[in-house]
Design a protein around this motif. Structure first.
Motif, short mmCIF file in Angstrom:
data_model
loop_
_atom_site.label_atom_id
_atom_site.label_comp_id
_atom_site.label_asym_id
_atom_site.label_seq_id
_atom_site.Cartn_x
_atom_site.Cartn_y
_atom_site.Cartn_z
N GLY A 1 -35.24 28.54 -51.12
CA GLY A 1 -33.83 28.29 -50.88
C GLY A 1 -33.55 28.02 -49.43
N MET A 2 -32.27 27.93 -49.11
CA MET A 2 -31.83 27.69 -47.74
C MET A 2 -31.38 29.02 -47.13
N TYR A 3 -31.84 29.26 -45.91
CA TYR A 3 -31.55 30.49 -45.19
C TYR A 3 -30.99 30.16 -43.81
N LYS A 4 -30.38 31.17 -43.20
CA LYS A 4 -30.01 31.05 -41.79
C LYS A 4 -30.19 32.40 -41.11
N LEU A 5 -30.64 32.33 -39.88
CA LEU A 5 -30.67 33.48 -38.99
C LEU A 5 -29.53 33.29 -38.01
N ARG A 6 -28.67 34.29 -37.91
CA ARG A 6 -27.56 34.23 -36.96
C ARG A 6 -27.84 35.24 -35.84
N PHE A 7 -27.90 34.73 -34.63
CA PHE A 7 -28.18 35.54 -33.44
C PHE A 7 -26.88 35.71 -32.66
N GLU A 8 -26.52 36.94 -32.34
CA GLU A 8 -25.27 37.24 -31.64
C GLU A 8 -25.49 37.14 -30.13
N THR A 9 -25.63 35.92 -29.65
CA THR A 9 -25.97 35.66 -28.25
C THR A 9 -24.85 36.06 -27.28
N GLY A 10 -23.59 35.83 -27.67
CA GLY A 10 -22.48 36.17 -26.78
C GLY A 10 -22.44 37.66 -26.47
N SER A 11 -22.58 38.47 -27.48
CA SER A 11 -22.59 39.93 -27.29
C SER A 11 -23.76 40.37 -26.43
N TYR A 12 -24.92 39.72 -26.65
CA TYR A 12 -26.11 40.05 -25.85
C TYR A 12 -25.84 39.81 -24.36
N TRP A 13 -25.31 38.63 -24.03
CA TRP A 13 -25.06 38.31 -22.62
C TRP A 13 -23.97 39.21 -22.04
N ALA B 1 -33.95 41.96 -25.66
CA ALA B 1 -33.90 43.26 -26.34
C ALA B 1 -32.47 43.61 -26.73
N ARG B 2 -32.35 44.31 -27.85
CA ARG B 2 -31.07 44.82 -28.34
C ARG B 2 -30.06 43.73 -28.69
N MET B 3 -30.55 42.60 -29.24
CA MET B 3 -29.65 41.56 -29.71
C MET B 3 -29.43 41.72 -31.21
N ALA B 4 -28.18 41.75 -31.63
CA ALA B 4 -27.84 41.85 -33.06
C ALA B 4 -28.14 40.50 -33.72
N LEU B 5 -28.61 40.57 -34.96
CA LEU B 5 -28.84 39.36 -35.74
C LEU B 5 -28.68 39.66 -37.21
N SER B 6 -28.54 38.59 -37.99
CA SER B 6 -28.41 38.76 -39.44
C SER B 6 -29.11 37.61 -40.15
N LEU B 7 -29.58 37.90 -41.36
CA LEU B 7 -30.25 36.91 -42.19
C LEU B 7 -29.38 36.67 -43.41
N HIS B 8 -29.17 35.39 -43.73
CA HIS B 8 -28.32 34.99 -44.85
C HIS B 8 -29.07 34.00 -45.73
N GLN B 9 -28.73 33.98 -47.03
CA GLN B 9 -29.27 32.98 -47.95
C GLN B 9 -28.09 32.25 -48.59
N LEU B 10 -28.24 30.93 -48.74
CA LEU B 10 -27.18 30.12 -49.34
C LEU B 10 -27.21 30.22 -50.85
N ASP B 11 -26.06 30.54 -51.44
CA ASP B 11 -25.89 30.47 -52.89
C ASP B 11 -25.54 29.02 -53.17
N SER B 12 -26.51 28.25 -53.69
CA SER B 12 -26.33 26.81 -53.85
C SER B 12 -25.33 26.43 -54.93
N LYS B 13 -25.00 27.35 -55.81
CA LYS B 13 -23.99 27.05 -56.85
C LYS B 13 -22.58 27.19 -56.28
N GLN B 14 -22.34 28.28 -55.56
CA GLN B 14 -21.02 28.53 -54.99
C GLN B 14 -20.86 27.99 -53.57
N MET B 15 -21.98 27.59 -52.98
CA MET B 15 -22.00 27.09 -51.60
C MET B 15 -21.42 28.10 -50.59
N ILE B 16 -21.88 29.35 -50.74
CA ILE B 16 -21.49 30.40 -49.79
C ILE B 16 -22.77 31.09 -49.31
#
Length: 123
Positions: A69-81, A27-42
């Motif tokens: 497309g390509m996505y990533k979920l980033r989970f802020e595990t260090g802050s959670y612990w 519970a209460r873990m910060a996370l973010s969703l990102h999508q890759l811009d395949s042209k700029q690779m960011i």
């Protein structure tokens, strides 16, 4: 980028984070969703949120915004612990995945302890 709302619409992408070391939802873990811009690779941030008491984060992305497309979920595990007064080996976890058919539903669980994690494509 949009902030995730608790009563957000049904998302085609869901996650569930479990603290397997303690046998409880993360519970209460910060996370973010990102999508890759395949042209700029960011990576472009699509949304941010925090897991609820059940370790879930509803409303990650709308059906309209969910495109191939390509996505990533980033989970802020260090802050959670840290909030639990503990240290961990992984300061964050990024799960990168490819969506070719956005009409499907995708569930990406994260099972974690202070020194390990695993994930899989659920349904």
């Amino acid at each position: 980028m949009r902030q995730i709302m608790a009563a957000a619409e049904s998302s085609p992408l869901t996650t569930h984070v479990l603290n397997t070391g303690d046998g409880v939802p993360a519970a209460r873990m910060a996370l973010s969703l990102h999508q890759l811009d395949s042209k700029q690779m960011i990576w472009n941030m699509m949304s941010v949120g925090t897991t609820n008491e059940d370790g879930r984060c509803p409303g990650l992305i709308s059906r309209q915004a969910f495109t191939p497309g390509m996505y990533k979920l980033r989970f802020e595990t260090g802050s959670y612990w840290e909030t639990l007064g503990q240290t961990c080996f992984y300061p964050y976890v990024e799960v990168v995945f490819t969506i070719s058919d956005p009409d499907q539903r995708f569930h990406i669980p994260l099972l974690m302890s202070r020194f390990s994690y695993s994930t899989y494509r659920g349904s």
